[in-house]
Write a protein that holds these residues in place. Structure first.
Motif, PDB file in Angstrom:
ATOM      1  N   PRO A 283       0.829  -1.202   0.000  1.00  0.00           N
ATOM      2  CA  PRO A 283       0.000   0.000   0.000  1.00  0.00           C
ATOM      3  C   PRO A 283       0.865   1.254   0.000  1.00  0.00           C
ATOM      4  N   SER A 284       0.338   2.314  -0.575  1.00  0.00           N
ATOM      5  CA  SER A 284       1.056   3.589  -0.599  1.00  0.00           C
ATOM      6  C   SER A 284       0.913   4.278   0.762  1.00  0.00           C
TER       7      SER A 284
ATOM      8  N   ASP B  62      -5.287   6.402   5.041  1.00  0.00           N
ATOM      9  CA  ASP B  62      -6.720   6.125   4.944  1.00  0.00           C
ATOM     10  C   ASP B  62      -7.105   4.897   5.773  1.00  0.00           C
ATOM     11  N   ALA B  63      -6.260   3.861   5.699  1.00  0.00           N
ATOM     12  CA  ALA B  63      -6.520   2.631   6.447  1.00  0.00           C
ATOM     13  C   ALA B  63      -6.475   2.883   7.950  1.00  0.00           C
ATOM     14  N   ALA B  64      -5.610   3.786   8.383  1.00  0.00           N
ATOM     15  CA  ALA B  64      -5.528   4.111   9.811  1.00  0.00           C
ATOM     16  C   ALA B  64      -6.869   4.629  10.313  1.00  0.00           C
TER      17      ALA B  64
ATOM     18  N   ALA C  92      -9.367   1.560  10.369  1.00  0.00           N
ATOM     19  CA  ALA C  92      -9.005   0.635  11.447  1.00  0.00           C
ATOM     20  C   ALA C  92      -9.346   1.220  12.805  1.00  0.00           C
ATOM     21  N   CYS C  93      -9.063   2.490  12.990  1.00  0.00           N
ATOM     22  CA  CYS C  93      -9.342   3.128  14.275  1.00  0.00           C
ATOM     23  C   CYS C  93     -10.840   3.143  14.565  1.00  0.00           C
ATOM     24  N   LYS C  94     -11.635   3.457  13.566  1.00  0.00           N
ATOM     25  CA  LYS C  94     -13.083   3.469  13.770  1.00  0.00           C
ATOM     26  C   LYS C  94     -13.584   2.075  14.163  1.00  0.00           C
TER      27      LYS C  94
END
Length: 135
Positions: A39-40, A46-48, A51-53
């Motif tokens: 992943p870039s 964006d994934a952070a 994942a946090c949500k």
């Protein structure tokens, strides 16, 4: 906490990332001159959020005894105006469980308050950068 990155040779742009005992590769897409080996950095950002949500909602539901059996999160990016100072992320959480409408609304409110959401939207992040020669 420290995050360490080293070039993932022989790739042109890919980086080997080490976070605590975890390792992954980040790279640029083929269209951006990378090998798409992972992943870039934008993807990880964006994934952070997603994942946090998800983690925050699951933690809260467990703490409050709200019956969440599963959660799936999708984050859509609109970076078309990033150079103008606007980066849009849209998060959608699908939650499975015997939830009342009130519990679903409660979990929605919790998802809005996840720590990464706050970092991205209300906290000023101060960054310093040093550049030096390798020994």
């Amino acid at each position: 906490m420290t995050v360490e990155l080293k070039r993932n040779l022989p790739a042109e742009l890919a980086q080997h990332v080490r976070i605590r005992g975890h390792e992954l590769i980040t790279d640029a897409a083929l269209a951006e001159g990378g090998d798409d080996a992972g992943p870039s950095p934008h993807d990880l950002y964006d994934a952070a959020l997603g994942a946090c949500k998800a983690v925050t909602v699951m933690w809260y539901a467990r703490k409050k005894g709200i019956p969440v059996d599963d959660i799936q999160t999708r984050v859509e990016r609109d970076d078309s105006q990033e150079r103008s100072g606007v980066y849009r992320l849209s998060a959608k959480l699908q939650i499975k469980g015997a939830l009342t409408d009130a519990q679903l609304q409660e979990l929605h409110a919790v998802a809005q308050k996840c720590p990464v959401h706050k970092l991205m939207s209300t906290v000023t992040t101060e960054i310093t950068t040093d550049v030096e020669r390798m020994p």
